[in-house]
Design a protein around this motif. Structure first.
Motif, PDB file in Angstrom:
ATOM      1  N   UNK A  79      -0.128 -17.892   5.609  1.00 32.03           N
ATOM      2  CA  UNK A  79       0.843 -17.280   4.701  1.00 32.03           C
ATOM      3  C   UNK A  79       0.991 -15.808   5.089  1.00 32.03           C
ATOM      4  N   UNK A  80       2.130 -15.490   5.696  1.00 31.04           N
ATOM      5  CA  UNK A  80       2.342 -14.158   6.250  1.00 31.04           C
ATOM      6  C   UNK A  80       3.462 -13.445   5.518  1.00 31.04           C
ATOM      7  N   UNK A  81       3.230 -12.172   5.208  1.00 28.75           N
ATOM      8  CA  UNK A  81       4.222 -11.357   4.503  1.00 28.75           C
ATOM      9  C   UNK A  81       4.427 -10.035   5.229  1.00 28.75           C
ATOM     10  N   UNK A  82       5.489  -9.365   4.876  1.00 27.50           N
ATOM     11  CA  UNK A  82       5.709  -8.032   5.412  1.00 27.50           C
ATOM     12  C   UNK A  82       4.683  -7.065   4.816  1.00 27.50           C
ATOM     13  N   UNK A  83       4.391  -6.013   5.549  1.00 24.86           N
ATOM     14  CA  UNK A  83       3.428  -5.020   5.076  1.00 24.86           C
ATOM     15  C   UNK A  83       4.017  -3.622   5.215  1.00 24.86           C
ATOM     16  N   UNK A  84       3.444  -2.691   4.491  1.00 19.92           N
ATOM     17  CA  UNK A  84       3.855  -1.290   4.555  1.00 19.92           C
ATOM     18  C   UNK A  84       2.788  -0.483   5.283  1.00 19.92           C
ATOM     19  N   UNK A  85       3.116   0.765   5.586  1.00 22.71           N
ATOM     20  CA  UNK A  85       2.135   1.613   6.259  1.00 22.71           C
ATOM     21  C   UNK A  85       0.919   1.870   5.352  1.00 22.71           C
ATOM     22  N   UNK A  86       1.122   1.834   4.038  1.00 21.93           N
ATOM     23  CA  UNK A  86      -0.007   2.001   3.121  1.00 21.93           C
ATOM     24  C   UNK A  86      -0.988   0.837   3.238  1.00 21.93           C
ATOM     25  N   UNK A  87      -0.458  -0.369   3.439  1.00 22.44           N
ATOM     26  CA  UNK A  87      -1.342  -1.535   3.616  1.00 22.44           C
ATOM     27  C   UNK A  87      -2.161  -1.393   4.894  1.00 22.44           C
ATOM     28  N   UNK A  88      -1.514  -0.924   5.963  1.00 24.24           N
ATOM     29  CA  UNK A  88      -2.231  -0.709   7.222  1.00 24.24           C
ATOM     30  C   UNK A  88      -3.343   0.321   7.020  1.00 24.24           C
ATOM     31  N   UNK A  89      -3.017   1.387   6.318  1.00 20.15           N
ATOM     32  CA  UNK A  89      -4.009   2.437   6.067  1.00 20.15           C
ATOM     33  C   UNK A  89      -5.187   1.880   5.261  1.00 20.15           C
TER      34      UNK A  89
END
Length: 452
Positions: A113-123
Motif C-alpha cells: 500500500x503506497x501513498x504520496x509523501x511530503x518532505x516532512x515525512x522524509x524528514x
C-alpha cells in the motif's frame, strides 16, 4: 548487384521467426513482447525485494521519534538510495523522486500500500532511525557489494574525520562531525561511519569504529590527531597493522625519528623523476616523492616502550616536493616532510613500496571527502539534529558506494581503458527507479558470477 562473395543465408520477409531478436521486449510478435516484459518485471521485483530486506532485517527506531506508517520504510530507504546515486539526498528532492516514481512502484510491488509523501515525512523517517541501525546499513551494504581488487591485494583502511560545515548541533550550536572508515584498496568505498559528539574529538571514537570493522591483516592509517598508544594497541589486538602520523603531539618521538633520518643522508633531490598529474584550470602540478623506510629498532628503547609491535616495525619519512603554477603562469616550489610509525615488519626493506603506497593512499580518504562535498553537497547539509544528518549522510555514502560499483560494471561492459567519472554516471544511473533497479541487477549478476 552482388555485395558479397559468398551467400551466408536468407532472411525471408514472410517469416519473422527467422530473425534473431536480441531485445525481445521490442519483438514484432506480441507473445514474445509480453513474455519478455513479464520476465524483466519479475527480475526488478526480486531486486526491489532484496534491497528492502537488506534494510528491514536491521531496522530499529528511536523510541522517542515520530514514526511514519503510511509507507513501508524499508522500501522508502531503498528508493532513497537509488535517488542518492544521482547525488540527491535532501528531503524535498527525495519526496519528489518517490512521488514521481509512485506509479511504477505500485506496478512492481502491487501487494504494497503506497501513498504520496511530503518532505516532512522524509524528514521524520530520517529522524526516526537509530544511529546503530544506520551504521549497520552502511557496513552490511559494503560487505554485500562486489569489489574489484588487484590479485593478492593487501588491504588498506583509512580512518579520518570530516566536518559538515553548514550543520549546527541543536544544543551546542557547534558544527557536527563524522568519523569515516574508507576501504582504499577497494576503490575508496565507505565501510562505515560514526557521529562524533560535538563536545568530544576523533580519537575517542576510533576504538568504537574499529569494533565495527574487520581489520584482520589490514593496514589502518590515521592522522596525527589519533596517534596514541591506546589506538595502536587496539588495532594490533584486532589483528591489523597501524600506520600513524607523527607530528608535534609526539614531540620526543618526532625528534628521534628526525635524528635517525638525518643520519641516513639520503639523496632526496635525485631519487625520482618528476611526475606530472592533471591539475585544474588546465595547469599542471609536478611532484617529486621520496620515501625513506628504516627499522624502528633504531629508536631509543624508552620511546618504543608502549607502542606494541614497534620493535619489529618501521619509521618512515615521506618527502614531497611540489611545483605549482598559478593563474598568472608563475611557478612556485613547496616542500613537505611527514613522519610515520608502523608495526608492519621491516623485513629488510622488502615492503618499502607497499608502505609508500599506503602513505599516498591515505589521501584517498581526503579524496573521498572531496567527492562527498562536490557531488553530494555534504558541506551544504543544513540541519540541527544529529539523527537527521547521520541518516542523510549514510544514504549519500550508500549512493557513493553504488556509483563506485557501477563505474566498474560500466567499464567492463563498454570495454573502456579507464572508468568514466562519477559525475558522468550520475546523469545515467537512477534517473528513475526502474533504471536504478536495472543497474542493481547488473551488480547482483556480477556478484553471483564472482561467487561461482
Amino acid at each position: 548487384m552482388s555485395i558479397a562473395s559468398k551467400l551466408l543465408g536468407v532472411i525471408w520477409n514472410d517469416d519473422p521467426e527467422w530473425i534473431h531478436e536480441t531485445d525481445k521486449s521490442k519483438s514484432s510478435i506480441k507473445a514474445r513482447r509480453v513474455e519478455a516484459t513479464k520476465k524483466a518485471e519479475k527480475s526488478k521485483r526480486l531486486v526491489a525485494g532484496m534491497l528492502c530486506r537488506m534494510f528491514s532485517d536491521t531496522i530499529e527506531y528511536d523510541r522517542t521519534a515520530v514514526l511514519v506508517k503510511k509507507i513501508p520504510v524499508p522500501l522508502f530507504l531503498a528508493v532513497a538510495v537509488l535517488c542518492a546515486s544521482r547525488g540527491i539526498t535532501d528531503a524535498t528532492s527525495v519526496a519528489n523522486y518517490w512521488n514521481q516514481n509512485l506509479s511504477y512502484l505500485r506496478k512492481v510491488l502491487p501487494h504494497e500500500e503506497l501513498n504520496e509523501i511530503s518532505h516532512d515525512s522524509v524528514r521524520r523517517i530520517y529522524l526516526s532511525l537509530k544511529a546503530e541501525t544506520v551504521e549497520r546499513f552502511l557496513s552490511n551494504f559494503y560487505e554485500w557489494l562486489p569489489k574489484w581488487l588487484p590479485e593478492d591485494a593487501r588491504r588498506h583502511i583509512a580512518i579520518d574525520g570530516q566536518t559538515c560545515r553548514s550543520s549546527r548541533h541543536v544544543e551546542t550550536n557547534r558544527r557536527m562531525m563524522l568519523l569515516n572508515a574508507v576501504d582504499v584498496t577497494a576503490g575508496k568505498l565507505c565501510m562505515t561511519h560514526t557521529m562524533i559528539d560535538t563536545k568530544s574529538n576523533e580519537p575517542k571514537y576510533v576504538p568504537d569504529i574499529l569494533g565495527k570493522l574487520n581489520v584482520e591483516g589490514a593496514l589502518v592509517s590515521l592522522d596525527a590527531l589519533s596517534t596514541n598508544q591506546g589506538i595502536a594497541s587496539e588495532i594490533t589486538r584486532r589483528g591489523g597493522f597501524y600506520m600513524l602520523a607523527v607530528k608535534g603531539n609526539q614531540m620526543k618521538l618526532e625528534a628521534a625519528i628526525k635524528a635517525e633520518m638525518s643520519k641516513v643522508k639520503a639523496d632526496v633531490e635525485n631519487s625520482e623523476e618528476l611526475r606530472q598529474v592533471p591539475y585544474e584550470h588546465e595547469h599542471y602540478r609536478n611532484e617529486k616523492r621520496h620515501y625513506v623506510v628504516l627499522p624502528a629498532n633504531r629508536l631509543p628503547q624508552e620511546l618504543r616502550t608502549g607502542w606494541i609491535g614497534l620493535d619489529e616495525g618501521c619509521i618512515i619519512q615521506a618527502l614531497t616536493t611540489s611545483f605549482r603554477s598559478n593563474k598568472a603562469g608563475e611557478w612556485s616550489t613547496s616542500r613537505e616532510i611527514r613522519y610515520f610509525i608502523t608495526n608492519h615488519p621491516y623485513q629488510d626493506g622488502s615492503h618499502d613500496e607497499w608502505l609508500a603506497e599506503c602513505i599516498r593512499g591515505h589521501w584517498g580518504v581526503e579524496s573521498f571527502h572531496w567527492t562527498m562535498d562536490m557531488l553530494w553537497q555534504q558541506d551544504y547539509m543544513q540541519c540541527k539534529h544529529p539523527a537527521y544528518l547521520n541518516t542523510r549522510e549514510a544514504i549519500a555514502k550508500l549512493g557513493h558506494n553504488l556509483l563506485k560499483t557501477f563505474q566498474q560494471i560500466d567499464k567492463k561492459e563498454r570495454g573502456l581503458s579507464r572508468m568514466r567519472s562519477e559525475k558522468q554516471l550520475q546523469n545515467e544511473v537512477g534517473i528513475t527507479v526502474e533504471n536504478g533497479l536495472i543497474w542493481l541487477l547488473k551488480a547482483i549478476q556480477e556478484r553471483e558470477s564472482r561467487q561461482s
